[in-house]
Design an enzyme around this catalytic site. Structure first.
Site, PDB file in Angstrom:
ATOM      1  N   GLY A  64       0.820  -1.219   0.000  1.00 38.75           N
ATOM      2  CA  GLY A  64       0.000   0.000   0.000  1.00 38.75           C
ATOM      3  C   GLY A  64       0.849   1.262   0.000  1.00 38.75           C
ATOM      4  N   LEU A  67       4.557   4.569   3.707  1.00 39.30           N
ATOM      5  CA  LEU A  67       4.269   5.378   4.893  1.00 39.30           C
ATOM      6  C   LEU A  67       5.416   6.338   5.230  1.00 39.30           C
ATOM      7  CD1 LEU A  67       2.388   2.755   7.104  1.00 39.30           C
ATOM      8  CD2 LEU A  67       1.428   4.548   5.657  1.00 39.30           C
ATOM      9  N   HIS A  88      -6.782   7.432  -7.530  1.00 35.46           N
ATOM     10  CA  HIS A  88      -8.042   7.437  -8.295  1.00 35.46           C
ATOM     11  C   HIS A  88      -7.772   7.221  -9.779  1.00 35.46           C
ATOM     12  CE1 HIS A  88     -10.525   9.759  -5.042  1.00 35.46           C
ATOM     13  NE2 HIS A  88      -9.865   8.731  -4.574  1.00 35.46           N
ATOM     14  N   ASP A 143      -9.480   3.149   1.115  1.00 32.88           N
ATOM     15  CA  ASP A 143      -9.612   4.038  -0.041  1.00 32.88           C
ATOM     16  C   ASP A 143      -9.195   3.252  -1.275  1.00 32.88           C
ATOM     17  OD1 ASP A 143      -6.772   4.081  -0.080  1.00 32.88           O
ATOM     18  OD2 ASP A 143      -6.679   5.911   1.103  1.00 32.88           O
TER      19      ASP A 143
HETATM   20  O1  T3D Z   1      -1.576   9.069   0.802  1.00 32.89           O
HETATM   21  C1  T3D Z   1      -2.694   8.732   0.479  1.00 32.89           C
HETATM   22  O2  T3D Z   1      -3.187   8.968  -0.648  1.00 32.89           O
HETATM   23  C2  T3D Z   1      -3.485   7.894   1.461  1.00 32.89           C
HETATM   24  C3  T3D Z   1      -3.557   6.534   0.956  1.00 32.89           C
HETATM   25  C4  T3D Z   1      -3.420   5.497   1.772  1.00 32.89           C
HETATM   26  C5  T3D Z   1      -3.491   4.153   1.209  1.00 32.89           C
HETATM   27  C6  T3D Z   1      -2.858   3.088   2.055  1.00 32.89           C
HETATM   28  O3  T3D Z   1      -2.391   2.165   1.479  1.00 32.89           O
HETATM   29  S1  T3D Z   1      -2.877   3.233   3.750  1.00 32.89           S
HETATM   30  C7  T3D Z   1      -2.144   1.719   4.296  1.00 32.89           C
HETATM   31  C8  T3D Z   1      -0.641   1.736   4.164  1.00 32.89           C
HETATM   32  N1  T3D Z   1      -0.056   0.439   4.414  1.00 32.89           N
HETATM   33  C9  T3D Z   1       0.110  -0.050   5.640  1.00 32.89           C
HETATM   34  O4  T3D Z   1      -0.279   0.522   6.640  1.00 32.89           O
HETATM   35  C10 T3D Z   1       0.824  -1.386   5.736  1.00 32.89           C
HETATM   36  C11 T3D Z   1       2.179  -1.208   6.429  1.00 32.89           C
HETATM   37  N2  T3D Z   1       2.914  -2.456   6.422  1.00 32.89           N
HETATM   38  C12 T3D Z   1       2.637  -3.457   7.273  1.00 32.89           C
HETATM   39  O5  T3D Z   1       1.740  -3.396   8.090  1.00 32.89           O
HETATM   40  C13 T3D Z   1       3.502  -4.666   7.157  1.00 32.89           C
HETATM   41  O6  T3D Z   1       4.686  -4.326   6.481  1.00 32.89           O
HETATM   42  C14 T3D Z   1       2.806  -5.829   6.386  1.00 32.89           C
HETATM   43  C15 T3D Z   1       1.696  -6.405   7.260  1.00 32.89           C
HETATM   44  C16 T3D Z   1       2.270  -5.376   5.042  1.00 32.89           C
HETATM   45  C17 T3D Z   1       3.852  -6.945   6.119  1.00 32.89           C
HETATM   46  O7  T3D Z   1       4.476  -7.297   7.335  1.00 32.89           O
HETATM   47  P1  T3D Z   1       5.833  -8.151   7.313  1.00 32.89           P
HETATM   48  O8  T3D Z   1       6.163  -8.461   8.736  1.00 32.89           O
HETATM   49  O9  T3D Z   1       5.684  -9.284   6.362  1.00 32.89           O
HETATM   50  O10 T3D Z   1       6.939  -7.194   6.669  1.00 32.89           O
HETATM   51  P2  T3D Z   1       7.661  -5.939   7.366  1.00 32.89           P
HETATM   52  O11 T3D Z   1       8.887  -6.398   8.041  1.00 32.89           O
HETATM   53  O12 T3D Z   1       6.704  -5.120   8.124  1.00 32.89           O
HETATM   54  O13 T3D Z   1       8.052  -5.083   6.055  1.00 32.89           O
HETATM   55  C18 T3D Z   1       9.216  -5.348   5.299  1.00 32.89           C
HETATM   56  C19 T3D Z   1       9.884  -4.023   5.013  1.00 32.89           C
HETATM   57  O14 T3D Z   1       9.008  -3.229   4.209  1.00 32.89           O
HETATM   58  C20 T3D Z   1      10.149  -3.210   6.281  1.00 32.89           C
HETATM   59  O15 T3D Z   1      11.314  -2.448   6.051  1.00 32.89           O
HETATM   60  P3  T3D Z   1      12.696  -2.807   6.828  1.00 32.89           P
HETATM   61  O16 T3D Z   1      12.403  -2.789   8.283  1.00 32.89           O
HETATM   62  O17 T3D Z   1      13.053  -4.187   6.340  1.00 32.89           O
HETATM   63  O18 T3D Z   1      13.648  -1.736   6.355  1.00 32.89           O
HETATM   64  C21 T3D Z   1       8.952  -2.276   6.331  1.00 32.89           C
HETATM   65  O19 T3D Z   1       9.208  -1.091   7.035  1.00 32.89           O
HETATM   66  C22 T3D Z   1       8.747  -1.994   4.864  1.00 32.89           C
HETATM   67  N3  T3D Z   1       7.355  -1.605   4.593  1.00 32.89           N
HETATM   68  C23 T3D Z   1       6.300  -2.439   4.587  1.00 32.89           C
HETATM   69  N4  T3D Z   1       5.192  -1.745   4.290  1.00 32.89           N
HETATM   70  C24 T3D Z   1       5.563  -0.479   4.105  1.00 32.89           C
HETATM   71  C25 T3D Z   1       6.952  -0.376   4.289  1.00 32.89           C
HETATM   72  N5  T3D Z   1       7.598   0.795   4.168  1.00 32.89           N
HETATM   73  C26 T3D Z   1       6.869   1.884   3.864  1.00 32.89           C
HETATM   74  N6  T3D Z   1       5.533   1.855   3.654  1.00 32.89           N
HETATM   75  C27 T3D Z   1       4.845   0.700   3.761  1.00 32.89           C
HETATM   76  N7  T3D Z   1       3.522   0.673   3.519  1.00 32.89           N
END
Ligand code: T3D
Length: 261
Positions: A64, A67, A88, A143
């Site tokens: 997604g 962040l 969109h 969204d």
């Molecule tokens: O701006 C607008 O227009 C608003 C729109 C919003 C739309 C959206 O999509 S809001 C939702 C955003 N997404 C999230 O909140 C999900 C965030 N990620 C997670 O919760 C977890 O990463 C997952 C559940 C998807 C996967 O977990 P896991 O344990 O398999 O992996 P991880 O270790 O968390 O992630 C691996 C790496 O990817 C990690 O980096 P690192 O520590 O190895 O350097 C993590 O920080 C990075 N990462 C994962 N998701 C995101 C991300 N970095 C930035 N943004 C992310 N969304």
């Protein structure tokens, strides 16, 4: 346009878009939203493309919105504006593309990544893939079309549950709920996706596209309106080379060779 965040390949009528920021599980930053939208537009313009595949590099489909970018943006850009100019356009482009889109869901599809997966026409999930409406974990609402697409696929109760719990829905449950078309062993996802893409790219593309239009617009129509609209689109399909070829092939007891026109 030169792509830096996606891989883009067009071979034998199949355009493959690979979201390619694997170190962040293919989180969408602004270039990735723009490049994916551009590659889809190109697929629409190129008559040689008759099927599109969207997948992710590495172990995720897409996590997604990025962040880190979101935080850096601060309050300088409104979320509403960001959605208008980014997601969109991408979601509309997918739904409006009159060619089948296969989502090859190779890992987690979270947040807007789940929205993109839902906007595909056919979802083939690896058995280790999952779907997650991560939004509420960060105090947001779904969204990227999720509020429109998901209840239509799985019903309100399941969609709302996914939104408020933000729990992962594993591939097997997604299949049971009708969120995906197939679940396949992870190692076979590329091969099985390629076979689907081949079949769709060899099909009557115009009819596939008009079917997509009829079904997506049909949601908002009464039965009478939908019947009228079907008749109008069938008039178009009925004048196609593929309609003539399909009937000739049937009568000659051979496989049809569709040109997509
Ligand atoms: O701006 C607008 O227009 C608003 C729109 C919003 C739309 C959206 O999509 S809001 C939702 C955003 N997404 C999230 O909140 C999900 C965030 N990620 C997670 O919760 C977890 O990463 C997952 C559940 C998807 C996967 O977990 P896991 O344990 O398999 O992996 P991880 O270790 O968390 O992630 C691996 C790496 O990817 C990690 O980096 P690192 O520590 O190895 O350097 C993590 O920080 C990075 N990462 C994962 N998701 C995101 C991300 N970095 C930035 N943004 C992310 N969304």
């Amino acid at each position: 346009m030169t792509y830096e965040t996606i891989l883009h390949d067009v071979t034998d009528g199949v355009a493959t878009i690979t979201l390619n920021r694997p170190s962040k599980l293919n989180a969408f930053n602004d270039p990735m939203i723009a490049e994916t939208t551009d590659a889809l537009k190109a697929a629409g313009r190129d008559a040689a493309v008759r099927c599109v595949v969207i997948t992710g590099a590495g172990r995720g489909f897409s996590s997604g919105q990025d962040l880190s970018d979101f935080q850096e943006r601060g309050e300088n850009v409104s979320i509403g504006e960001h959605l208008h100019h980014g997601y969109h356009r991408l979601i509309r482009q997918m739904v409006a593309l009159e060619k089948p889109i296969i989502g090859a869901i190779n890992g987690i599809a979270a947040g807007a990544g789940c929205g993109v997966a839902l906007a595909a026409d056919i979802r083939i999930a690896a058995d280790n893939a999952s779907f997650m409406l991560a939004f509420s974990r960060i105090g947001l609402i779904p969204d990227s079309g999720v509020n429109w697409l998901l209840p239509r696929l799985v019903g309100y109760a399941r969609a709302y549950e996914m939104a408020i719990t933000a729990d992962r829905v594993p591939a097997a449950q997604a299949l049971e709920w009708g969120l995906v078309n197939r679940v396949v062993p992870a190692a076979q996802l590329p091969e099985i996706t390629a076979a689907w893409a081949r079949r769709l790219a060899d099909g009557p593309t115009l009819a596939y596209g008009l079917t997509k239009r009829a079904m997506s617009r049909g949601w908002d129509m009464s039965l009478n309106e939908a019947l009228e609209y079907e008749a109008y689109l069938q008039e178009v399909a009925g004048r196609s080379a593929d309609n003539r070829e399909g009937i000739a092939a049937f009568l000659e007891k051979r496989e049809a060779r569709f040109s997509g026109r």
